[in-house]
Design an enzyme around this catalytic site. Structure first.
Site, PDB file in Angstrom:
ATOM      1  NE  ARG A   1      37.280  41.980  38.604  1.00 54.07           N
ATOM      2  CZ  ARG A   1      35.749  42.083  37.567  1.00 54.07           C
ATOM      3  NH1 ARG A   1      35.187  42.666  37.154  1.00 54.07           N
ATOM      4  NH2 ARG A   1      36.317  41.410  36.438  1.00 54.07           N
TER       5      ARG A   1
ATOM      6  N   GLY B   1      33.561  44.018  31.378  1.00 63.14           N
ATOM      7  CA  GLY B   1      34.386  45.312  32.275  1.00 63.14           C
ATOM      8  C   GLY B   1      35.876  45.119  32.079  1.00 63.14           C
TER       9      GLY B   1
ATOM     10  CG  ASP C   1      43.309  39.362  34.507  1.00 63.49           C
ATOM     11  OD1 ASP C   1      44.296  38.211  34.026  1.00 63.49           O
ATOM     12  OD2 ASP C   1      42.738  38.282  35.458  1.00 63.49           O
TER      13      ASP C   1
ATOM     14  CG  HIS D   1      39.848  31.623  37.046  1.00 61.35           C
ATOM     15  ND1 HIS D   1      40.048  33.035  36.450  1.00 61.35           N
ATOM     16  CD2 HIS D   1      39.779  32.514  38.749  1.00 61.35           C
ATOM     17  CE1 HIS D   1      40.087  34.264  37.474  1.00 61.35           C
ATOM     18  NE2 HIS D   1      40.340  34.082  38.646  1.00 61.35           N
TER      19      HIS D   1
ATOM     20  CE  LYS E   1      40.888  42.309  36.098  1.00 56.05           C
ATOM     21  NZ  LYS E   1      39.996  40.926  35.439  1.00 56.05           N
TER      22      LYS E   1
ATOM     23  CG  ASP F   1      40.640  36.985  30.475  1.00 53.30           C
ATOM     24  OD1 ASP F   1      40.842  36.085  31.205  1.00 53.30           O
ATOM     25  OD2 ASP F   1      39.523  38.269  31.947  1.00 53.30           O
TER      26      ASP F   1
ATOM     27  CG  ASP G   1       9.040  24.820  45.191  1.00 53.22           C
ATOM     28  OD1 ASP G   1       9.561  24.271  44.767  1.00 53.22           O
ATOM     29  OD2 ASP G   1       9.100  24.146  46.259  1.00 53.22           O
ATOM     30  N   GLY G   2      10.506  25.991  42.032  1.00 57.42           N
ATOM     31  CA  GLY G   2      11.722  26.550  41.769  1.00 57.42           C
ATOM     32  C   GLY G   2      12.530  24.751  42.545  1.00 57.42           C
TER      33      GLY G   2
HETATM   34  C1  R5P Z   1      39.755  37.367  36.599  1.00 51.49           C
HETATM   35  O1  R5P Z   1      40.398  36.989  36.945  1.00 51.49           O
HETATM   36  C2  R5P Z   1      39.269  37.018  35.083  1.00 51.49           C
HETATM   37  O2  R5P Z   1      39.898  36.585  34.280  1.00 51.49           O
HETATM   38  C3  R5P Z   1      37.839  37.510  34.154  1.00 51.49           C
HETATM   39  O3  R5P Z   1      39.085  38.320  33.941  1.00 51.49           O
HETATM   40  C4  R5P Z   1      37.704  38.424  34.680  1.00 51.49           C
HETATM   41  O4  R5P Z   1      35.981  37.802  35.371  1.00 51.49           O
HETATM   42  C5  R5P Z   1      36.429  39.214  33.751  1.00 51.49           C
HETATM   43  O5  R5P Z   1      34.648  39.439  34.523  1.00 51.49           O
HETATM   44  P1  R5P Z   1      33.893  40.908  33.985  1.00 51.49           P
HETATM   45  O6  R5P Z   1      34.327  40.765  32.443  1.00 51.49           O
HETATM   46  O7  R5P Z   1      32.852  41.165  34.934  1.00 51.49           O
HETATM   47  O8  R5P Z   1      35.144  41.889  34.222  1.00 51.49           O
END
Ligand code: R5P
Length: 298
Positions: A194, A225, A168, A127, A192, A218, A34-35
């Protein structure tokens, strides 16, 4: 000291253990139909400081639970100090409430890790700069910036013809650190946006002087994307050769194919997350964090 690994990234754990001249200690892990998971620490850890290498990468929830079960098992078995090495920490992007009514995902994950027995944590390229403050236990932060700087220096590129790019505005601090390691280089940032619901990415502008050679830096690639859109914008602004340098290869869904077909000449990532053979691609090169992580433990 004893070093253990979850099932998330055993190759990295083995490299760290080798650098520390220690054997990788065993954990028996069983996944029920069941995981659900069960872990059992092998050997005696009483009165012994222990380290567990366990990125909480996809499948994120499974890997978080496995880390928590290992921490609990080590604590119950009498380990004296337990250090969780979490080279990629899942749920970091939800590090605060963006819209009323949302959960504080990262804080929930941190509470779990601490409650299950971690006495200290080692993380890589969080992050945001505020993330270490969310922990109540000591945090050691490692950055892949030095690995990227070394790579750029070894590539023999004329740095007066090159720039480093943040796809970004949130990555500007990372660029400053890399610029310092390189002894100066043009910095460029891409604006950028999103859509928080659909995830659609829009690039509204580029700030700085785009040079012929661009290194796009990054913290993570998920869908790919952000990188793909940034590379297109850089090409429109005169870039001829583009390289991607990203710490965490989250690589969701079709990211490997998208990156291979992108304008990037090479995609450099670290081994914070294990990439299975069928998710690698010709443009990919993996740089190892094992030396930096091992050094942080000595
Ligand atoms: C965003 O704030 C992060 O630093 C990355 O740029 C982001 O998570 C990348 O996500 P994805 O590859 O889906 O565009």
């Amino acid at each position: 000291m004893k070093i253990f690994s979850s099932t998330a990234n055993q190759p990295l754990a083995e490299k760290i253990a080798k650098r520390l001249d220690l054997p990788l200690s065993s954990i028996e892990t069983h996944v029920f139909p069941d995981g659900e998971r069960r872990v059992k620490i092998e050997g005696d850890v009483s009165s012994t400081p222990c380290v567990v290498v366990a990125p909480t990468s996809p499948p994120v929830d499974n890997n978080i639970i496995e880390l928590c079960l290992i921490l609990d098992a080590l604590k119950n078995a009498g380990a004296t100090k337990i250090t969780a090495i979490v080279p990629y920490l899942g749920y970091q992007r939800q590090d605060h409430i963006f819209r009323t009514g949302e959960g504080r995902s990262l804080e929930v994950v941190i509470k779990m890790i601490e409650a299950c027995g971690a006495d200290a944590i080692v993380g890589v390229d969080f992050h945001s700069i505020k993330i270490p403050e969310l922990f109540s236990i000591p945090v050691t932060h490692i950055s892949a910036v030095s690995l990227f700087a070394k790579k750029i220096k070894n590539m023999g590129v004329d740095l007066s013809e090159a720039c480093i790019v943040s796809p970004d505005m949130g990555g500007l601090r990372r660029l400053e650190a890399l610029k310092e390691e390189l002894g100066g280089i043009e910095t460029v940032s891409v604006e950028k946006d999103r859509d928080v619901v659909t995830g659609e990415i829009k690039i509204s502008g580029v700030h700085g002087n785009v040079k012929k050679v661009c290194f796009v830096v990054d913290d993570m690639i998920s869908s790919g994307g952000t990188i793909v859109e940034a590379l297109k914008k850089l090409q429109e602004n005169g870039a001829e050769r583009m390289f991607v340098m990203v710490t965490h290869p989250v690589f969701s869904e079709k990211a490997p194919e998208i990156l291979e077909q992108s304008l990037a000449e090479k995609v450099f990532v670290t081994d914070s997350i294990f990439i299975p053979e069928d998710r690698t691609f010709p443009k990919l090169e993996v740089l190892s964090l094992s030396e930096d992580i091992a050094e942080s433990l000595t």
